[in-house]
Design an enzyme around this catalytic site. Structure first.
Site, PDB file in Angstrom:
ATOM      1  N   SER A 145       0.735  -1.217  -0.097  1.00  0.00           N
ATOM      2  CA  SER A 145      -0.012  -0.010   0.005  1.00  0.00           C
ATOM      3  C   SER A 145       0.944   1.197  -0.212  1.00  0.00           C
ATOM      4  O   SER A 145       1.911   1.101   0.410  1.00  0.00           O
ATOM      5  CB  SER A 145      -0.995   0.192   1.180  1.00  0.00           C
ATOM      6  OG  SER A 145      -1.497   1.412   1.320  1.00  0.00           O
ATOM      7  N   TYR A 158      -1.729  -0.905  10.125  1.00  0.00           N
ATOM      8  CA  TYR A 158      -1.970  -1.204   8.900  1.00  0.00           C
ATOM      9  C   TYR A 158      -0.570  -0.555   8.323  1.00  0.00           C
ATOM     10  O   TYR A 158       0.101  -1.297   7.390  1.00  0.00           O
ATOM     11  CB  TYR A 158      -3.131  -0.208   8.126  1.00  0.00           C
ATOM     12  CG  TYR A 158      -3.242  -0.689   6.758  1.00  0.00           C
ATOM     13  CD1 TYR A 158      -3.901  -1.894   6.132  1.00  0.00           C
ATOM     14  CD2 TYR A 158      -2.836   0.272   5.882  1.00  0.00           C
ATOM     15  CE1 TYR A 158      -3.996  -2.035   4.651  1.00  0.00           C
ATOM     16  CE2 TYR A 158      -3.075   0.153   4.421  1.00  0.00           C
ATOM     17  CZ  TYR A 158      -3.552  -0.918   3.748  1.00  0.00           C
ATOM     18  OH  TYR A 158      -3.832  -1.248   2.664  1.00  0.00           O
ATOM     19  N   LYS A 162       2.360  -2.952   6.507  1.00  0.00           N
ATOM     20  CA  LYS A 162       2.409  -2.929   5.121  1.00  0.00           C
ATOM     21  C   LYS A 162       3.746  -2.639   4.875  1.00  0.00           C
ATOM     22  O   LYS A 162       4.484  -2.821   3.745  1.00  0.00           O
ATOM     23  CB  LYS A 162       1.389  -2.053   4.506  1.00  0.00           C
ATOM     24  CG  LYS A 162       0.167  -2.666   4.403  1.00  0.00           C
ATOM     25  CD  LYS A 162      -0.090  -3.856   3.531  1.00  0.00           C
ATOM     26  CE  LYS A 162      -1.498  -4.232   3.220  1.00  0.00           C
ATOM     27  NZ  LYS A 162      -1.869  -4.954   2.006  1.00  0.00           N
TER      28      LYS A 162
HETATM   29  P1  NDP Z   1     -11.581  -6.192  -0.028  1.00  0.00           P
HETATM   30  O1  NDP Z   1     -11.944  -5.776   1.344  1.00  0.00           O
HETATM   31  O2  NDP Z   1     -12.555  -5.439  -1.332  1.00  0.00           O
HETATM   32  O3  NDP Z   1     -11.076  -7.689  -0.324  1.00  0.00           O
HETATM   33  C1  NDP Z   1     -10.122  -8.262   0.419  1.00  0.00           C
HETATM   34  C2  NDP Z   1     -10.242  -9.593   0.008  1.00  0.00           C
HETATM   35  O4  NDP Z   1      -9.316 -10.385   1.052  1.00  0.00           O
HETATM   36  C3  NDP Z   1     -11.439 -10.457   0.261  1.00  0.00           C
HETATM   37  O5  NDP Z   1     -11.405 -11.454  -0.787  1.00  0.00           O
HETATM   38  C4  NDP Z   1     -11.497 -11.061   1.581  1.00  0.00           C
HETATM   39  O6  NDP Z   1     -12.307 -12.014   1.717  1.00  0.00           O
HETATM   40  C5  NDP Z   1      -9.957 -11.472   1.597  1.00  0.00           C
HETATM   41  N1  NDP Z   1      -9.532 -11.487   3.109  1.00  0.00           N
HETATM   42  C6  NDP Z   1      -9.592 -10.557   3.933  1.00  0.00           C
HETATM   43  N2  NDP Z   1      -8.934 -11.072   5.088  1.00  0.00           N
HETATM   44  C7  NDP Z   1      -8.618 -12.296   5.006  1.00  0.00           C
HETATM   45  C8  NDP Z   1      -7.888 -13.417   5.623  1.00  0.00           C
HETATM   46  N3  NDP Z   1      -7.713 -13.022   6.825  1.00  0.00           N
HETATM   47  N4  NDP Z   1      -7.542 -14.617   5.027  1.00  0.00           N
HETATM   48  C9  NDP Z   1      -8.025 -14.763   3.681  1.00  0.00           C
HETATM   49  N5  NDP Z   1      -8.549 -13.986   2.812  1.00  0.00           N
HETATM   50  C10 NDP Z   1      -8.936 -12.583   3.493  1.00  0.00           C
HETATM   51  O7  NDP Z   1     -10.144  -5.447  -0.169  1.00  0.00           O
HETATM   52  P2  NDP Z   1      -9.402  -4.675  -1.297  1.00  0.00           P
HETATM   53  O8  NDP Z   1      -9.438  -5.371  -2.621  1.00  0.00           O
HETATM   54  O9  NDP Z   1      -9.401  -3.237  -1.127  1.00  0.00           O
HETATM   55  O10 NDP Z   1      -7.796  -4.862  -0.911  1.00  0.00           O
HETATM   56  C11 NDP Z   1      -6.982  -6.175  -1.380  1.00  0.00           C
HETATM   57  C12 NDP Z   1      -5.506  -5.796  -0.892  1.00  0.00           C
HETATM   58  O11 NDP Z   1      -5.161  -4.422  -1.375  1.00  0.00           O
HETATM   59  C13 NDP Z   1      -5.261  -5.544   0.785  1.00  0.00           C
HETATM   60  O12 NDP Z   1      -4.179  -6.048   1.139  1.00  0.00           O
HETATM   61  C14 NDP Z   1      -5.378  -4.136   0.829  1.00  0.00           C
HETATM   62  O13 NDP Z   1      -4.552  -3.744   2.111  1.00  0.00           O
HETATM   63  C15 NDP Z   1      -4.581  -3.891  -0.564  1.00  0.00           C
HETATM   64  N6  NDP Z   1      -4.712  -2.239  -1.007  1.00  0.00           N
HETATM   65  C16 NDP Z   1      -5.882  -1.538  -1.105  1.00  0.00           C
HETATM   66  C17 NDP Z   1      -6.221  -0.422  -1.663  1.00  0.00           C
HETATM   67  C18 NDP Z   1      -7.430   0.250  -1.865  1.00  0.00           C
HETATM   68  O14 NDP Z   1      -7.499   1.429  -1.987  1.00  0.00           O
HETATM   69  N7  NDP Z   1      -8.370  -0.561  -1.909  1.00  0.00           N
HETATM   70  C19 NDP Z   1      -4.910   0.451  -1.497  1.00  0.00           C
HETATM   71  C20 NDP Z   1      -3.705  -0.031  -1.156  1.00  0.00           C
HETATM   72  C21 NDP Z   1      -3.671  -1.515  -0.842  1.00  0.00           C
HETATM   73  P3  NDP Z   1     -12.918 -12.564   2.956  1.00  0.00           P
HETATM   74  O15 NDP Z   1     -13.513 -11.316   3.763  1.00  0.00           O
HETATM   75  O16 NDP Z   1     -13.926 -13.509   2.568  1.00  0.00           O
HETATM   76  O17 NDP Z   1     -11.675 -13.254   3.753  1.00  0.00           O
END
Ligand code: NDP
Length: 264
Positions: A145, A158, A162
């Site tokens: 991130s 966070y 990260k």
């Molecule tokens: P979402 O919440 O939209 O999706 C997150 C995904 O991760 C889901 O599939 C969720 O499914 C899964 N997940 C969460 N916790 C766990 C866990 N403990 N074990 C397995 N799967 C898990 O998040 P984003 O798509 O926004 O984010 C994805 C990544 O990108 C993250 O690492 C985030 O920090 C990073 N990021 C996002 C940004 C943004 O602006 N959106 C910016 C910078 C970085 P489930 O809940 O079923 O487990």
């Protein structure tokens, strides 16, 4: 450009929605077979099934909490039995924002985010590397991130975890290139996914704004481009990094942030 990805095999954590789902769909569009994991079984199985039907690739959807070693081991076993020939790509994407003050956040919270953002990538890289070596090499992308470098004040845990993931990526890249595994890190800015709606509901309410007002404000105040990216805009870049066309890209951390990073 032919990205030469057809019939490669990719493992994506957090593949049920948001960025992980977008990367899965864009890889499937190139003919890549998938193994997706997330905690909610029905959701990850549905996403895998839909992608498989739409793009004609094989797609495993598996329930796994990547913060837990036992779950990761079961996921890797399922990947091995689905794809005994090995895997080519690992995207360590699962993660989520946090909201706390350091003064009162308990150790258990720090430990959870450490396991989720850092140890999951350590463990999956270690366990899947032999499956990549079977294929003659591979690609690992860690999704960090912009907050690893430019922190947001409401989520210190966070930001810190990260930042650790970025350093892990560099160390892993130097070690794994000897196995012909290219490791890189991506540091996104504002990508409009379900995770942002969750933050907008919590932080927006505290600031007396609707989620939509909060999101618009965040984009206008922070990103010079003035808007969020779609998950697909980030996915296209990550798919390129997976391709042999990115063969000299090793050990870097790429910002995809609409100009948000204020220093270089
Ligand atoms: P979402 O919440 O939209 O999706 C997150 C995904 O991760 C889901 O599939 C969720 O499914 C899964 N997940 C969460 N916790 C766990 C866990 N403990 N074990 C397995 N799967 C898990 O998040 P984003 O798509 O926004 O984010 C994805 C990544 O990108 C993250 O690492 C985030 O920090 C990073 N990021 C996002 C940004 C943004 O602006 N959106 C910016 C910078 C970085 P489930 O809940 O079923 O487990």
């Amino acid at each position: 450009m032919d990205l030469e990805l057809k019939d490669k095999i990719a493992v994506i954590t957090g593949g049920s929605k948001g960025i992980g789902e977008a990367v899965a769909r864009e890889l499937a569009r190139e003919g890549v077979h998938l193994a997706l994991c997330a905690r909610h079984k029905e959701e990850v199985e549905n996403t895998a099934r839909k992608i498989s039907e739409e793009f004609g690739v094989q797609a495993l959807g598996f329930a796994c909490d990547v913060s837990r070693l036992e779950d990761i081991e079961k996921f890797v076993e399922a990947v091995k039995s689905t794809y005994p020939e090995g895997v080519d790509i690992l995207i360590n994407n699962a993660g989520t924002g946090s909201a706390e003050k350091i003064i009162d956040a308990p150790d258990s919270r720090w430990q959870y985010y450490w396991d989720l953002h850092v140890m999951a990538a350590v463990r999956l890289s270690r366990l899947l590397a032999p499956l990549m070596q079977k294929r003659g090499g591979g690609v690992i992308i860690n999704n960090a991130s912009i907050c690893a470098r430019q922190p947001l004040d409401y989520e210190p845990i966070y930001n810190v975890t990260k930042a650790a993931l970025v350093m892990f990526s560099k160390c892993l890249a130097n070690e794994f290139i000897t196995y012909n595994i290219r490791v890189n890190c991506v540091s996104p800015g504002l990508i409009l996914t379900p995770d942002w709606y969750k933050t907008a509901n919590i932080v927006g309410k505290e600031k007396g704004m609707t989620p939509e007002e909060y999101l618009e404000n965040i984009a206008k105040e922070n990103a010079p481009i003035g808007r969020f990216a779609t998950p697909e805009e980030l996915a296209h870049f990550m798919v390129f990094l997976c391709s042999p066309k990115a063969s000299y890209c090793v050990g870097s951390n790429y910002y995809v942030d609409g100009g948000w990073l204020r220093v270089t």
